[in-house]
Design an enzyme around this catalytic site. Structure first.
Site, PDB file in Angstrom:
ATOM      1  CB  SER A   6      -0.899   0.016   1.233  1.00 11.05           C
ATOM      2  OG  SER A   6      -1.434   1.318   1.385  1.00 11.05           O
ATOM      3  CG  HIS A  31      -3.571  -1.445  -2.037  1.00 14.06           C
ATOM      4  ND1 HIS A  31      -4.640  -2.249  -2.364  1.00 14.06           N
ATOM      5  CD2 HIS A  31      -4.020  -0.611  -1.056  1.00 14.06           C
ATOM      6  CE1 HIS A  31      -5.688  -1.931  -1.617  1.00 14.06           C
ATOM      7  NE2 HIS A  31      -5.342  -0.937  -0.814  1.00 14.06           N
ATOM      8  CG  ASP A  33      -4.939   2.468   0.489  1.00  9.02           C
ATOM      9  OD1 ASP A  33      -5.909   1.717   0.315  1.00  9.02           O
ATOM     10  OD2 ASP A  33      -3.864   2.099   0.993  1.00  9.02           O
ATOM     11  CG  MET A  35      -8.094   7.323   1.702  1.00 11.43           C
ATOM     12  SD  MET A  35      -7.391   7.374   3.348  1.00 11.43           S
ATOM     13  CE  MET A  35      -6.661   5.738   3.462  1.00 11.43           C
ATOM     14  CG  HIS A  64      -8.978   0.186  -1.250  1.00 14.03           C
ATOM     15  ND1 HIS A  64      -8.473  -0.014   0.021  1.00 14.03           N
ATOM     16  CD2 HIS A  64     -10.332   0.152  -1.115  1.00 14.03           C
ATOM     17  CE1 HIS A  64      -9.468  -0.159   0.878  1.00 14.03           C
ATOM     18  NE2 HIS A  64     -10.606  -0.052   0.215  1.00 14.03           N
ATOM     19  CG  MET A  66     -11.137   3.355   1.204  1.00 13.77           C
ATOM     20  SD  MET A  66      -9.626   3.298   2.156  1.00 13.77           S
ATOM     21  CE  MET A  66      -8.444   3.394   0.846  1.00 13.77           C
ATOM     22  CG  MET A 135     -11.880  -2.933   4.074  1.00 12.12           C
ATOM     23  SD  MET A 135     -10.306  -2.516   3.299  1.00 12.12           S
ATOM     24  CE  MET A 135      -9.445  -1.661   4.626  1.00 12.12           C
ATOM     25  CG  ASP A 173      -6.192  -2.833   2.611  1.00 12.67           C
ATOM     26  OD1 ASP A 173      -5.179  -2.592   3.301  1.00 12.67           O
ATOM     27  OD2 ASP A 173      -6.720  -1.984   1.858  1.00 12.67           O
TER      28      ASP A 173
END
Ligand code: DX5
Ligand code: ZN
Length: 216
Positions: A6, A31, A33, A35, A64, A66, A135, A173
């Site tokens: 990540s 990965h 993330d 957000m 990913h 979010m 998660m 994750d």
């Protein structure tokens, strides 16, 4: 086993070099993330950053999301060069349509479940999934403590996918490290995401080995 580091725990000032270092160390996935400060408290990066780094790396970009209303941004992430796009079931109002659209745009489609979200939320989309993400922390921050509820959830999901004839991968994750890796793999995880337990322990080739050593 696939280890997907990540980038949340990498040096944002040197993302191109970090990606290169991962590739040189033998990693195949990265990965991302994403957000939005709404679905989760933090804000990270979006399509323009990923698009620029795409030009520097051949790694498989595991993205990913979010973010709320992920359906608004699918084309942007496809254009940015995402290989896999994972949306949260809690944030995607029209999940089947969103997953179809992700695949239509040429990406692999994934769905993430928060720790308190039951597996049955995947019931009507099993045929549209390339990956399901369990998660093992509440998303929003790196470096949180692993939640052991993930073990049973992964084994149950494994059985569920098998019963449905699905070959979707299972990803986990949050708080993943070499100590919980053996049990996660035994439960049926295919892809492990690791942020702090990976990037805080260079050199990366050695750290990859530490995760692999725990395998069997
Ligand atoms: C959690 C993110 C994770 C996180 C993992 O919000 O989705 O990818 O960065 O970091 P660690 O491995 O440090 O828990
Ligand atoms: Zn993540």
């Amino acid at each position: 086993m696939i280890l997907s580091p990540s980038l949340l725990s990498s040096d944002f000032g040197r993302l191109a070099e970090e990606l290169q270092a991962l590739e040189q160390a033998g990693l195949t996935w990265a990965h991302w993330d994403v957000m939005d400060g709404a679905f989760v408290p933090n804000i990270t990066f979006g399509p323009p950053v990923i698009k620029r780094l795409r030009q520097t790396s051949r790694l498989f970009f595991d993205v990913h999301l979010m973010i709320e209303h992920p359906e608004r941004y699918l084309a942007d992430f496809a254009e940015a060069g995402a290989d896999l796009l994972v949306v949260h079931v809690e944030a995607a109002a029209h999940l089947p349509r969103t997953l179809d659209e992700i695949r239509r745009l040429g990406m692999k489609a994934g769905v993430a479940l928060n720790p308190a979200t039951p597996l049955c939320s995947l019931n009507y989309v099993l045929d549209k999934l390339d990956l399901a993400l369990i998660m093992s922390v509440n998303p929003g921050f790196g470096g949180q403590k692993f939640m052991p509820l993930a073990y049973d959830k992964i084994s149950e999901l494994k059985a569920k996918l098998k019963a449905a004839g699905s070959s979707a991968l299972i990803q986990v994750d949050g708080g993943v490290d070499p100590t919980n890796t053996p049990r996660l793999l035994a439960a049926g995880a295919d892809v492990l995401v690791s942020g702090s337990a990976f990037f805080n322990f260079p050199p990366y080739a050695e750290r990859l080995k530490a995760f692999q050593m725990e395998e069997e």
